[in-house]
Design a protein around this motif. Structure first.
Motif, PDB file in Angstrom:
ATOM      1  N   VAL A 123      30.197  55.926  51.513  1.00  0.00           N
ATOM      2  CA  VAL A 123      30.787  55.020  52.497  1.00  0.00           C
ATOM      3  C   VAL A 123      31.955  54.312  51.824  1.00  0.00           C
ATOM      4  O   VAL A 123      31.792  53.700  50.768  1.00  0.00           O
ATOM      5  CB  VAL A 123      29.753  53.987  52.981  1.00  0.00           C
ATOM      6  CG1 VAL A 123      30.375  53.035  53.990  1.00  0.00           C
ATOM      7  CG2 VAL A 123      28.529  54.690  53.559  1.00  0.00           C
ATOM      8  N   GLU A 124      33.122  54.429  52.446  1.00  0.00           N
ATOM      9  CA  GLU A 124      34.319  53.781  51.913  1.00  0.00           C
ATOM     10  C   GLU A 124      34.801  52.726  52.909  1.00  0.00           C
ATOM     11  O   GLU A 124      34.764  52.944  54.117  1.00  0.00           O
ATOM     12  CB  GLU A 124      35.441  54.798  51.691  1.00  0.00           C
ATOM     13  CG  GLU A 124      35.121  55.819  50.634  1.00  0.00           C
ATOM     14  CD  GLU A 124      36.223  56.857  50.454  1.00  0.00           C
ATOM     15  OE1 GLU A 124      36.247  57.490  49.385  1.00  0.00           O
ATOM     16  OE2 GLU A 124      37.035  57.036  51.387  1.00  0.00           O
ATOM     17  N   ILE A 167      28.443  46.286  57.762  1.00  0.00           N
ATOM     18  CA  ILE A 167      28.656  47.697  57.410  1.00  0.00           C
ATOM     19  C   ILE A 167      27.379  48.501  57.643  1.00  0.00           C
ATOM     20  O   ILE A 167      27.410  49.575  58.259  1.00  0.00           O
ATOM     21  CB  ILE A 167      29.149  47.839  55.956  1.00  0.00           C
ATOM     22  CG1 ILE A 167      30.521  47.168  55.811  1.00  0.00           C
ATOM     23  CG2 ILE A 167      29.205  49.312  55.537  1.00  0.00           C
ATOM     24  CD1 ILE A 167      31.012  47.062  54.381  1.00  0.00           C
ATOM     25  N   GLY A 168      26.246  47.986  57.174  1.00  0.00           N
ATOM     26  CA  GLY A 168      24.973  48.689  57.369  1.00  0.00           C
ATOM     27  C   GLY A 168      24.644  48.836  58.846  1.00  0.00           C
ATOM     28  O   GLY A 168      24.195  49.896  59.294  1.00  0.00           O
ATOM     29  N   THR A 169      24.880  47.779  59.619  1.00  0.00           N
ATOM     30  CA  THR A 169      24.642  47.837  61.060  1.00  0.00           C
ATOM     31  C   THR A 169      25.513  48.921  61.692  1.00  0.00           C
ATOM     32  O   THR A 169      25.037  49.723  62.502  1.00  0.00           O
ATOM     33  CB  THR A 169      24.952  46.468  61.707  1.00  0.00           C
ATOM     34  OG1 THR A 169      24.098  45.483  61.113  1.00  0.00           O
ATOM     35  CG2 THR A 169      24.736  46.505  63.206  1.00  0.00           C
ATOM     36  N   HIS A 170      26.782  48.955  61.319  1.00  0.00           N
ATOM     37  CA  HIS A 170      27.700  49.966  61.854  1.00  0.00           C
ATOM     38  C   HIS A 170      27.207  51.384  61.515  1.00  0.00           C
ATOM     39  O   HIS A 170      27.189  52.273  62.373  1.00  0.00           O
ATOM     40  CB  HIS A 170      29.105  49.733  61.303  1.00  0.00           C
ATOM     41  CG  HIS A 170      30.088  50.769  61.730  1.00  0.00           C
ATOM     42  ND1 HIS A 170      30.665  50.771  62.981  1.00  0.00           N
ATOM     43  CD2 HIS A 170      30.578  51.850  61.071  1.00  0.00           C
ATOM     44  CE1 HIS A 170      31.466  51.815  63.076  1.00  0.00           C
ATOM     45  NE2 HIS A 170      31.448  52.478  61.939  1.00  0.00           N
ATOM     46  N   LEU A 171      26.813  51.593  60.266  1.00  0.00           N
ATOM     47  CA  LEU A 171      26.324  52.917  59.851  1.00  0.00           C
ATOM     48  C   LEU A 171      25.084  53.311  60.638  1.00  0.00           C
ATOM     49  O   LEU A 171      24.980  54.439  61.139  1.00  0.00           O
ATOM     50  CB  LEU A 171      26.012  52.918  58.354  1.00  0.00           C
ATOM     51  CG  LEU A 171      27.190  52.771  57.414  1.00  0.00           C
ATOM     52  CD1 LEU A 171      26.693  52.541  55.991  1.00  0.00           C
ATOM     53  CD2 LEU A 171      28.088  53.989  57.486  1.00  0.00           C
ATOM     54  N   LEU A 172      24.133  52.393  60.741  1.00  0.00           N
ATOM     55  CA  LEU A 172      22.891  52.710  61.438  1.00  0.00           C
ATOM     56  C   LEU A 172      23.113  52.951  62.930  1.00  0.00           C
ATOM     57  O   LEU A 172      22.493  53.849  63.505  1.00  0.00           O
ATOM     58  CB  LEU A 172      21.857  51.611  61.212  1.00  0.00           C
ATOM     59  CG  LEU A 172      21.251  51.663  59.814  1.00  0.00           C
ATOM     60  CD1 LEU A 172      20.611  50.348  59.444  1.00  0.00           C
ATOM     61  CD2 LEU A 172      20.242  52.803  59.723  1.00  0.00           C
ATOM     62  N   ARG A 173      24.002  52.190  63.535  1.00  0.00           N
ATOM     63  CA  ARG A 173      24.289  52.439  64.956  1.00  0.00           C
ATOM     64  C   ARG A 173      24.865  53.838  65.152  1.00  0.00           C
ATOM     65  O   ARG A 173      24.563  54.512  66.135  1.00  0.00           O
ATOM     66  CB  ARG A 173      25.223  51.375  65.506  1.00  0.00           C
ATOM     67  CG  ARG A 173      24.502  50.069  65.765  1.00  0.00           C
ATOM     68  CD  ARG A 173      25.371  49.056  66.465  1.00  0.00           C
ATOM     69  NE  ARG A 173      24.581  47.888  66.798  1.00  0.00           N
ATOM     70  CZ  ARG A 173      25.041  46.653  66.741  1.00  0.00           C
ATOM     71  NH1 ARG A 173      26.298  46.422  66.381  1.00  0.00           N
ATOM     72  NH2 ARG A 173      24.261  45.645  67.057  1.00  0.00           N
ATOM     73  N   GLY A 174      25.695  54.292  64.222  1.00  0.00           N
ATOM     74  CA  GLY A 174      26.217  55.654  64.295  1.00  0.00           C
ATOM     75  C   GLY A 174      25.112  56.689  64.169  1.00  0.00           C
ATOM     76  O   GLY A 174      25.097  57.697  64.881  1.00  0.00           O
ATOM     77  N   ILE A 175      24.176  56.445  63.276  1.00  0.00           N
ATOM     78  CA  ILE A 175      23.021  57.342  63.094  1.00  0.00           C
ATOM     79  C   ILE A 175      22.194  57.378  64.376  1.00  0.00           C
ATOM     80  O   ILE A 175      21.761  58.449  64.827  1.00  0.00           O
ATOM     81  CB  ILE A 175      22.175  56.888  61.887  1.00  0.00           C
ATOM     82  CG1 ILE A 175      22.963  57.104  60.585  1.00  0.00           C
ATOM     83  CG2 ILE A 175      20.825  57.598  61.853  1.00  0.00           C
ATOM     84  CD1 ILE A 175      22.385  56.390  59.373  1.00  0.00           C
TER      85      ILE A 175
END
Length: 151
Positions: A59-60, A94-102
């Motif tokens: 993740v960048e 950032i973690g919320t954004h990643l998990l929502r994408g998942i």
């Protein structure tokens, strides 16, 4: 809170191996120390094997690596193997954004998302907020699941 267009997720390269271990140490060491104890040499062996065997992505944020994620896609479900961010990248969405994408990807596939988290890891509050439910607790970890349509 970070803006999503500042983030990029790319497949991990062999040159990311040291970064991967440093993020894991920074993000997870405190929880491992409280449960089974952290041994740097043992953790490095385990991390090197997982880095080789699993589909990790880096993740960048604005072109700078800030963490990693690993999701394993099974036919019946997606499993979040690990999401870890450097301490300075935590608590900014950032973690919320990643998990929502998942979760969106799993929703499109019509499959639930499963994960396992240390019971002493405050990330479980994020998972609960996103609609994950506790399935089982086997100290020191708890299994959680998100089901499409329940969130």
């Amino acid at each position: 809170m970070t803006r999503s267009h500042d983030l990029r997720v790319r497949p991990a390269l062999s040159s990311d191996r040291e970064f991967f271990f440093e993020v894991r140490r920074a993000a997870l060491r405190a929880y491992v120390e409280q449960t089974s104890g952290w041994d740097d040499a043992e953790q490095r062996i385990s991390a090197d094997k997982e880095f080789t065997d699993l589909p990790f992505a880096v993740v960048e944020e604005s072109g700078r690596p800030v963490g990693y994620a690993c999701v394993i896609h099974q036919s019946e479900y997606d499993f979040v193997e690990e999401v870890a961010l450097l301490p300075e990248a935590q608590g900014r969405g950032i973690g919320t954004h990643l998990l929502r994408g998942i979760l969106r990807a799993a929703q499109r596939r019509g499959v639930p998302v499963r994960l396992s988290v240390f019971v002493n890891n405050p990330a479980q509050a994020l998972y609960t907020r996103l609609g994950f439910e506790v399935v089982r607790i086997e100290d020191p970890r708890m299994s959680m699941q998100w089901t499409p349509g329940n969130a």
